[in-house]
Design an enzyme around this catalytic site. Structure first.
Site, mmCIF file in Angstrom:
data_model
loop_
_atom_site.group_PDB
_atom_site.id
_atom_site.type_symbol
_atom_site.label_atom_id
_atom_site.label_comp_id
_atom_site.label_asym_id
_atom_site.label_seq_id
_atom_site.Cartn_x
_atom_site.Cartn_y
_atom_site.Cartn_z
ATOM 1 C CE LYS A 75 -0.686 0.241 5.059
ATOM 2 N NZ LYS A 75 -0.023 1.527 5.273
ATOM 3 C CG ASP A 76 3.633 2.145 2.818
ATOM 4 O OD1 ASP A 76 2.558 2.726 3.052
ATOM 5 O OD2 ASP A 76 4.305 1.565 3.702
ATOM 6 N NE ARG A 93 -7.115 3.620 3.021
ATOM 7 C CZ ARG A 93 -7.390 2.911 4.104
ATOM 8 N NH1 ARG A 93 -8.631 2.473 4.323
ATOM 9 N NH2 ARG A 93 -6.444 2.629 4.977
ATOM 10 N NE ARG A 94 -6.043 3.273 8.031
ATOM 11 C CZ ARG A 94 -4.781 2.963 8.293
ATOM 12 N NH1 ARG A 94 -3.972 3.868 8.825
ATOM 13 N NH2 ARG A 94 -4.318 1.754 8.013
ATOM 14 N NE ARG A 102 4.414 10.568 9.475
ATOM 15 C CZ ARG A 102 5.545 11.013 8.933
ATOM 16 N NH1 ARG A 102 5.621 12.248 8.494
ATOM 17 N NH2 ARG A 102 6.582 10.211 8.820
ATOM 18 N NE ARG A 150 1.246 6.347 13.065
ATOM 19 C CZ ARG A 150 0.804 6.611 11.842
ATOM 20 N NH1 ARG A 150 -0.461 6.414 11.548
ATOM 21 N NH2 ARG A 150 1.620 7.062 10.922
ATOM 22 C CB CYS A 159 -9.599 11.057 -8.867
ATOM 23 S SG CYS A 159 -10.540 11.011 -7.337
#
Length: 333
Positions: free
Chosen positions: A79-80, A127-128, A145, A151, A261
């Site tokens: 995904k990165d 997105r989240r 971050r 986190r 987009c």
């Protein structure tokens, strides 16, 4: 017999997943390996991931290390990786995918439904943010971050479980009601104890490639004339055809939407019984508008064959075009 060199970021998650991959390749190939820590822009800079350009900030230094001959291959969270593959590099293996879902890690065992009104939820992912606000517009989303322990330390009751590394010096602690991370990462480093809810993809669709790893190298390592034939064979065995066909569709959608987009997007491919299904979502950053599409195709060939991958790419482009026709390119953030 010479060994091979594997590049990785220095975080606990990156080194854990890279070591898992390297151990598997070493067992199959009979060759030893050397792990090399590569510092990336995403590790050094402190701005939000969105301001840094999102995908790619963790990949560029690893890719440069391959091209410069410093390492033979690198392991990425898929995904990165940006959808466009750079010249001179190839994704030579994608192992079997694990849990694709996003994880809510909340105080007091809370879930998305039971979080109080106005709860403060931390994530660095647009997105989240967009999908969570679509489900719960009352939430206060906080850009964060840091590594996983940093986190989690921002959620009361979760910081005390951190036995991997201290929170970054000067970072806030206990100021959030919840954070959202990837289930795959938490599972890989045995920190799934922090998950209070694995979010249903019907509510929060994952990022393209989430839950999958990508092993990247120079094309010659995957070819018939590879200078390391034992490693080449090990990579071919490690590659999972079903996962590759799923993420091929997802990344084709990402590639098409990146051209027109800028809105947060999620995508999830599912393959079984000869059918490839692709779910996709594009949303306004504040969750005020959400566009969804679901399409499927029948694959009459083995998913490992190029014809199946071409069909998967075509499906991704088709779904992206449908989203653009619905106005996805107007959902700027």
């Amino acid at each position: 017999m010479t060994g091979f060199r594997v590049g990785t970021r220095g975080s606990a998650l990156a080194t854990t997943q890279t070591t898992t991959v390297a151990d598997a390749l070493a067992r199959t190939s009979g060759r030893e390996y050397e792990l090399k820590i590569i510092r990336t822009e995403g590790d050094i800079t402190t701005g939000s991931l969105a301001s840094l350009g999102g995908t790619g900030v963790f990949a560029s230094a690893l890719r440069a290390a391959i091209l410069d001959g410093e390492v033979d291959l690198a392991v990425h969270s898929l995904k990165d990786l940006p959808a466009k593959q750079p010249e001179g590099l190839e994704i030579v293996a994608i192992p079997e995918r694990v849990d694709v879902r996003d994880a809510l890690c909340a105080r007091d065992g809370l879930t998305l439904e039971t979080l109080p009104r106005g709860a403060r939820v931390g994530t660095g992912s647009p997105r989240r943010v967009a999908q969570l606000l679509a489900a719960r517009p009352d939430l206060e989303m906080v850009d964060i971050r840091g590594n996983v322990p940093t986190r989690l330390a921002r959620v009361p009751g979760l910081e005390s479980h951190d036995d991997h590394a201290p929170a970054a010096a000067g970072s806030p602690r206990g100021d959030l009601d919840a954070v959202v991370l990837a289930c795959a990462g938490l599972d890989r480093i045995d920190m799934d104890w922090a998950i209070t809810e694995r979010l249903d993809p019907a509510v929060v669709l994952p990022a393209p490639g989430q839950g999958a790893l990508a092993i990247e190298s120079r094309p010659e390592l995957a070819g018939a004339a590879s200078p390391h034939p034992e490693l080449t064979r090990a990579l071919a065995e490690y590659d999972d055809a079903a996962t590759r066909v799923q993420v091929t569709a997802e990344r084709a959608l990402l590639s098409r939407l990146e051209a027109g987009c800028a809105a947060p997007l999620g995508a999830l491919g599912r393959f079984g019984s000869g059918t490839l299904v692709l779910d996709a979502v594009v949303a306004a950053h504040d969750g005020s508008r959400v566009l969804r599409r679901n399409e499927q195709i029948t694959l009459a060939v083995d998913p490992a064959e190029e014809a199946a991958l071409e069909a998967a790419r075509a499906l991704g482009v088709e779904v992206a075009e449908a989203l653009l026709a619905d106005g996805a390119d107007l959902l700027s953030w």
